[in-house]
Write an enzyme that holds these catalytic residues in place. Structure first.
Site, PDB file in Angstrom:
ATOM      1  N   LYS A  94     -47.336  66.486   0.415  1.00  0.00           N
ATOM      2  CA  LYS A  94     -47.931  66.484   1.762  1.00  0.00           C
ATOM      3  C   LYS A  94     -49.201  65.666   1.809  1.00  0.00           C
ATOM      4  CE  LYS A  94     -47.709  71.184   0.932  1.00  0.00           C
ATOM      5  NZ  LYS A  94     -46.923  72.376   1.045  1.00  0.00           N
TER       6      LYS A  94
ATOM      7  N   LYS B  10     -57.367  66.949  -8.409  1.00  0.00           N
ATOM      8  CA  LYS B  10     -58.055  67.399  -7.192  1.00  0.00           C
ATOM      9  C   LYS B  10     -59.532  67.019  -7.240  1.00  0.00           C
ATOM     10  CE  LYS B  10     -55.368  69.204  -4.211  1.00  0.00           C
ATOM     11  NZ  LYS B  10     -54.411  70.247  -4.408  1.00  0.00           N
TER      12      LYS B  10
ATOM     13  N   LYS C 172     -44.597  61.437  -6.654  1.00  0.00           N
ATOM     14  CA  LYS C 172     -43.717  62.469  -6.108  1.00  0.00           C
ATOM     15  C   LYS C 172     -43.904  62.620  -4.608  1.00  0.00           C
ATOM     16  CE  LYS C 172     -46.798  66.374  -6.344  1.00  0.00           C
ATOM     17  NZ  LYS C 172     -46.926  67.789  -6.367  1.00  0.00           N
TER      18      LYS C 172
HETATM   19  P1  TYM Z   1     -46.934  73.775  -3.495  1.00  0.00           P
HETATM   20  O1  TYM Z   1     -47.191  74.499  -2.237  1.00  0.00           O
HETATM   21  O2  TYM Z   1     -47.642  72.506  -3.776  1.00  0.00           O
HETATM   22  O3  TYM Z   1     -45.405  73.452  -3.601  1.00  0.00           O
HETATM   23  C1  TYM Z   1     -44.443  74.482  -3.410  1.00  0.00           C
HETATM   24  C2  TYM Z   1     -43.254  74.283  -4.320  1.00  0.00           C
HETATM   25  O4  TYM Z   1     -42.665  73.007  -4.088  1.00  0.00           O
HETATM   26  C3  TYM Z   1     -42.538  72.307  -5.315  1.00  0.00           C
HETATM   27  N1  TYM Z   1     -42.689  70.869  -5.086  1.00  0.00           N
HETATM   28  C4  TYM Z   1     -41.858  69.949  -5.564  1.00  0.00           C
HETATM   29  N2  TYM Z   1     -40.759  70.062  -6.330  1.00  0.00           N
HETATM   30  C5  TYM Z   1     -40.099  68.918  -6.629  1.00  0.00           C
HETATM   31  N3  TYM Z   1     -40.482  67.691  -6.210  1.00  0.00           N
HETATM   32  C6  TYM Z   1     -41.585  67.536  -5.439  1.00  0.00           C
HETATM   33  N4  TYM Z   1     -41.946  66.342  -5.015  1.00  0.00           N
HETATM   34  C7  TYM Z   1     -42.330  68.701  -5.092  1.00  0.00           C
HETATM   35  N5  TYM Z   1     -43.455  68.919  -4.359  1.00  0.00           N
HETATM   36  C8  TYM Z   1     -43.667  70.263  -4.364  1.00  0.00           C
HETATM   37  C9  TYM Z   1     -43.636  72.855  -6.205  1.00  0.00           C
HETATM   38  O5  TYM Z   1     -43.323  72.654  -7.559  1.00  0.00           O
HETATM   39  C10 TYM Z   1     -43.628  74.313  -5.829  1.00  0.00           C
HETATM   40  O6  TYM Z   1     -42.627  74.998  -6.518  1.00  0.00           O
HETATM   41  N6  TYM Z   1     -49.302  76.447  -6.899  1.00  0.00           N
HETATM   42  C11 TYM Z   1     -48.139  76.410  -6.035  1.00  0.00           C
HETATM   43  C12 TYM Z   1     -48.026  77.609  -5.103  1.00  0.00           C
HETATM   44  C13 TYM Z   1     -48.079  78.900  -5.812  1.00  0.00           C
HETATM   45  C14 TYM Z   1     -47.060  79.476  -6.615  1.00  0.00           C
HETATM   46  C15 TYM Z   1     -47.593  80.721  -7.063  1.00  0.00           C
HETATM   47  C16 TYM Z   1     -45.780  79.080  -6.973  1.00  0.00           C
HETATM   48  C17 TYM Z   1     -49.127  79.761  -5.805  1.00  0.00           C
HETATM   49  N7  TYM Z   1     -48.825  80.860  -6.575  1.00  0.00           N
HETATM   50  C18 TYM Z   1     -46.821  81.544  -7.872  1.00  0.00           C
HETATM   51  C19 TYM Z   1     -45.050  79.916  -7.796  1.00  0.00           C
HETATM   52  C20 TYM Z   1     -45.550  81.134  -8.236  1.00  0.00           C
HETATM   53  C21 TYM Z   1     -48.245  75.169  -5.205  1.00  0.00           C
HETATM   54  O7  TYM Z   1     -49.281  74.655  -4.951  1.00  0.00           O
HETATM   55  O8  TYM Z   1     -47.073  74.749  -4.721  1.00  0.00           O
END
Ligand code: TYM
Length: 331
Positions: free
Chosen positions: A197, A111, A194
């Site tokens: 968004k 980031k 991967k």
């Molecule tokens: P975020 O919003 O980027 O993504 C949400 C979830 O989607 C999964 N993910 C993927 N899994 C497989 N392949 C991909 N290409 C892919 N892109 C996204 C992410 O692994 C995630 O599970 N930090 C987290 C949000 C969060 C969170 C938490 C999650 C905040 N607090 C507590 C679990 C527990 C995040 O940015 O996910």
């Protein structure tokens, strides 16, 4: 019965990576465990959304969670900012989170590279907030994709540190979970990395995409000139298409195209056409549900009210106990 927590940042539509990484596992787990799924709206402030965008994105995320099969009568669905106890735990954890370990986190470094004009303290302490989200409910398991593995490792570190410091086995050490299988990383369509968004136009397929958009994106996916030797290793962009196919198509289809590849007779156009149709078929029920739910604000409000109450009760209990352990006790 174990406690399960997971969440998603509301920054736009959910894509297939979000679905296979987090939602699909949560959907299965909600029937067996005590489950919390939340919209990480505090987390999304690191990128400075406008109030209108933030509000719209939270609604969209809620609609899409529900459309993806998260059942508010079984699991607790809530918005992170509706449960401010999370921020108190975040503050407390930050007192024992060290600059060095936070600066080493891969997502922070990425980031910081991508947005050098906005390396804020929220980005640095993102993993502490995430740890607070998880341990506020004393969770054991966290269904997430592979990109969250390092965050989960830090969550365990923070939980363990708290327990040691106060000599009290209070927080469980939560693990990232995908039914005993490896965590998944769904690839994008642009040939690298991967699905995400923020990876640029054409990389992701969203659950809400219309069939025409899906066809167009898949047909434009990066490939190569084709195999020249039997059974040769696939280059990354081609391997990515096979991985997507593995996620949405049946085994027969996958075997057919593997075979064609291995015999050097594959036509990527045919593979893409089939892949696009299978993605369209797979996402069809989501699209319909998303349309219905978006129009039903009364229902959405009801879901959030119930979620807020249940999540607050669990979070308040943890914070009460944490305060006591730390020494914030009454005179
Ligand atoms: P975020 O919003 O980027 O993504 C949400 C979830 O989607 C999964 N993910 C993927 N899994 C497989 N392949 C991909 N290409 C892919 N892109 C996204 C992410 O692994 C995630 O599970 N930090 C987290 C949000 C969060 C969170 C938490 C999650 C905040 N607090 C507590 C679990 C527990 C995040 O940015 O996910």
């Amino acid at each position: 019965m174990k406690t399960v927590v997971s969440g998603i940042r509301p920054t736009g539509k959910l894509h297939l990576g979000n679905y296979f990484g987090a939602l699909a596992n949560f959907r299965k787990m909600q029937h067996e465990h005590s489950c919390y799924f939340f919209i990480a709206d505090y987390h999304s402030l690191t990128t400075h959304p406008t109030p209108n965008d933030l509000h719209g994105n939270v609604k969209q995320a809620l609609v899409e969670f529900l459309a993806a099969g998260i059942d508010h009568e079984i699991a607790t669905i809530y918005v992170q900012s509706d449960v401010p106890q999370v921020t108190e735990l975040y503050l407390l954890l930050n007192m024992n989170a060290y600059m060095g370990e936070l600066e080493r986190v891969t997502t922070f470094k990425e980031k910081a590279r991508k947005q050098p004009e906005n390396i804020n303290a929220g980005l640095l302490t993102y993993p502490t907030l995430m740890a607070a989200d998880i341990i506020i409910h004393k969770a054991h398991m966290v269904p997430v994709g592979k990109d969250q593995e390092q965050h989960l490792e830090l969550t365990r570190t923070f939980a363990r540190r708290f327990n040691r410091m106060y000599n009290h086995e209070f927080f469980p050490e939560p693990v990232a979970y995908n039914f005993g299988n490896n965590l998944v990383k769904i690839p994008g369509l642009d040939g690298t990395g991967k699905m995400g968004k923020s990876e640029g136009e054409g990389n992701a397929i969203f659950l809400a995409d219309e069939p025409e958009v899906i066809r167009k994106r898949v047909m434009r996916a990066v490939t190569d000139a084709g195999p020249t030797q039997p059974n040769q290793e696939k280059p990354e962009p081609v391997q990515n298409l096979f991985l997507l196919m593995k996620a949405v198509s049946d085994k027969e289809t996958l075997d057919y195209f593997e075979d064609q590849y291995n015999h050097c007779t594959i036509r990527y156009g045919d593979l893409k056409k089939k892949l696009a149709e299978d993605i369209i078929r797979f996402t069809e029920p989501f699209r319909n549900r998303i349309r219905e739910l978006s129009a039903d604000d009364v229902y959405l409000r009801k879901v959030l009210k119930a979620g807020r109450e249940k999540a607050s009760e669990s979070a308040a209990k943890t914070i009460r106990e944490v305060r006591e352990i730390i020494g914030f006790t009454e005179f």
